[in-house]
Design a protein around this motif. Structure first.
Motif, short mmCIF file in Angstrom:
data_model
loop_
_atom_site.label_atom_id
_atom_site.label_comp_id
_atom_site.label_asym_id
_atom_site.label_seq_id
_atom_site.Cartn_x
_atom_site.Cartn_y
_atom_site.Cartn_z
N GLY A 161 52.86 55.76 40.76
CA GLY A 161 53.04 55.71 39.32
C GLY A 161 52.13 54.79 38.63
N ALA A 162 51.37 53.92 39.37
CA ALA A 162 50.77 52.98 38.72
C ALA A 162 49.10 53.16 39.12
CB ALA A 162 51.08 51.27 39.17
N ASP A 163 48.17 52.54 38.05
CA ASP A 163 46.80 52.66 38.31
C ASP A 163 46.28 51.16 38.69
OD1 ASP A 163 46.41 51.29 35.97
OD2 ASP A 163 45.86 53.04 34.83
N SER A 168 46.76 45.53 38.80
CA SER A 168 46.13 44.19 39.03
C SER A 168 46.76 43.19 37.70
CB SER A 168 44.79 44.47 38.72
OG SER A 168 43.93 45.10 39.68
N ASP A 169 47.18 43.89 36.86
CA ASP A 169 47.79 42.90 35.53
C ASP A 169 49.07 42.46 36.08
OD1 ASP A 169 47.86 42.08 33.07
OD2 ASP A 169 49.56 43.45 32.84
N ILE A 170 49.83 43.15 36.95
CA ILE A 170 51.10 42.65 37.33
C ILE A 170 50.93 41.81 38.34
CG2 ILE A 170 53.37 43.46 38.26
CD1 ILE A 170 52.76 46.31 37.34
N ILE A 171 50.14 41.97 39.23
CA ILE A 171 49.64 40.84 40.27
C ILE A 171 49.35 39.55 39.64
CG2 ILE A 171 48.20 40.39 42.10
CD1 ILE A 171 48.32 43.08 42.85
N THR A 172 48.33 39.61 38.58
CA THR A 172 47.88 38.42 37.99
C THR A 172 49.04 37.64 37.37
OG1 THR A 172 45.66 39.46 37.67
CG2 THR A 172 46.29 37.61 36.13
N ARG A 173 49.89 38.46 36.39
CA ARG A 173 50.99 37.83 35.67
C ARG A 173 52.02 37.46 36.75
NH1 ARG A 173 53.95 41.15 33.54
NH2 ARG A 173 52.77 43.28 33.65
N SER A 174 52.11 37.71 37.81
CA SER A 174 53.25 37.24 39.03
C SER A 174 52.72 35.90 39.26
CB SER A 174 53.31 38.16 39.79
OG SER A 174 52.64 38.36 40.91
N GLY A 175 51.31 35.76 39.50
CA GLY A 175 51.04 34.62 40.08
C GLY A 175 51.15 34.49 41.77
N CYS A 182 44.08 49.54 48.85
CA CYS A 182 43.64 50.68 48.72
C CYS A 182 44.06 51.11 47.14
CB CYS A 182 44.20 51.76 49.39
SG CYS A 182 44.34 51.28 51.36
N ASP A 183 42.70 51.39 46.68
CA ASP A 183 43.07 52.16 45.17
C ASP A 183 43.11 53.61 45.44
OD1 ASP A 183 43.04 53.06 42.51
OD2 ASP A 183 40.90 52.33 41.99
N ASN A 184 44.13 54.19 45.84
CA ASN A 184 43.80 55.61 46.33
C ASN A 184 43.58 56.77 45.16
OD1 ASN A 184 44.12 54.93 49.01
ND2 ASN A 184 46.42 55.19 48.79
N THR A 185 44.57 56.68 44.11
CA THR A 185 44.38 57.75 42.92
C THR A 185 44.85 57.09 41.89
OG1 THR A 185 46.88 58.56 43.13
CG2 THR A 185 45.41 59.26 44.64
N PRO A 186 44.80 57.66 40.52
CA PRO A 186 45.02 57.15 39.48
C PRO A 186 46.61 56.80 39.40
CG PRO A 186 43.72 58.90 39.08
CD PRO A 186 44.15 58.85 40.46
#
Length: 327
Positions: A161-163, A168-175, A182-186
């Protein structure tokens, strides 16, 4: 599934299979990576003919493993180890490829890509490495990854459910120190890191409305935790004979083709720590002007199912190799 639907699908598969032996039909090969091992995997392939026998003999002789016995009888806690899985999956991949080549002599392959360790199968099919080089390299790779993972404990989770950009944004904000493996699909990503980091991040994802799925792997593949193995792969690959592929093989690290053997080796080395850009690779082939047919090489279909996440993709453009061989 109703009899009418089954009949319709049977007709579609038969028509698709007939096009495989049509030299005017471009075909892209998709090779699977590790995942979902089952007791008995490959047992219907290894002694079908002299070619498949040679493939399994080569894998066993080089690795020192009784690969047939491990696949047939397990135990499962041994079969799931990367030192076994990488060889078993590859033996299955190239066995199925060889059978398709024999069944469809006019098969016009115009490109290929392999998911994670499947990239090696794609290079073999394109003539970039010999069978011996394939299994020597994979035996070293699997042993290296296993050794590093025992020092740098890691795990992986899958997310639907996430591209790539959103995650990447969620990971960055989490610190939290994590990598997208793997970036498998959209709509499908895989994340790797330490168990503690993933546990913390799972709560972050839950707060964002996502439901992560823990994967049954023994390490955090394609992440910073595998850094120690990169130079080891470089040193090993420097002594292995590679040639330019006969057609486009899109590399996981870049999502682009590479023809220079030295550059291919560098991609394979960085493979241990870099994101698998499957999304980019598949999108390039989907949007190709020749509209190729996708032929999946795997024990059980799953790569073809992932194509449904791509906008505008028609399911009639993908066929699993076993289905083709049955027709």
């Amino acid at each position: 599934m109703s009899p009418v639907v089954m009949l319709a699908l049977s007709i579609i598969y038969k028509e698709m299979t007939m096009t495989l032996d049509n030299a005017s039909q471009p075909v892209v090969l998709l090779f699977s990576g590790q995942g979902n091992p089952v007791i008995g995997m490959g047992s219907d392939l290894w002694d079908l003919n002299s070619t498949t026998k040679q493939i399994w003999d080569c894998a066993s002789d080089i690795s020192g493993l009784d690969l047939r016995r491990l696949c047939l009888k397990g135990p499962m806690n041994r079969l799931i180890q990367t030192t076994v899985q990488q060889l078993a999956v590859t033996a299955i991949n190239v066995s199925l490829y060889s059978l398709c080549r024999e069944r469809f002599p006019n098969l016009r392959v115009t490109g290929a890509c392999g998911h994670s360790v499947g990239e090696y199968s794609a290079l073999y099919a394109a003539g970039a490495v010999s069978l011996g080089t394939l299994f020597r390299t994979l035996h070293f790779r699997a042993s290296t990854m296993d050794a590093v993972s025992k020092k740098q404990k890691g795990a992986m989770i899958a997310l639907k459910g996430a591209d790539f950009a959103t995650l990447s944004d969620i990971i960055t904000r989490s610190g939290i120190a994590l990598d997208i493996s793997c970036d498998n699909t959209p709509r499908q990503q895989v994340i790797g890191g330490t168990p503690a980091a993933l546990s913390d991040f799972a709560q972050v994802l839950a707060d964002e409305g996502y439901e992560p799925i823990k994967l049954g792997v023994s390490g955090a593949w394609h992440t910073r935790l595998m850094e120690e193995g990169v130079q080891l792969m470089r040193d090993f690959l420097a002594g292995q004979p590679f040639t330019s592929p006969a057609y486009d093989v899109l590399m996981n690290v870049t999502g682009r083709m590479e023809i220079v053997p030295e550059n291919i080796k560098e991609n394979l080395s960085l493979h241990l720590t870099h994101t698998v850009k499957w999304n980019d690779s598949v999108a390039r082939f989907i949007n190709h002007s020749e509209r190729p047919l996708f032929l999946e090489m795997s024990n059980k279909p799953y790569l073809g199912q992932m194509l449904n996440d791509f906008a505008g993709f028609n399911a009639e453009r993908v066929l699993h190799c076993r289905k083709a061989l049955e027709m």
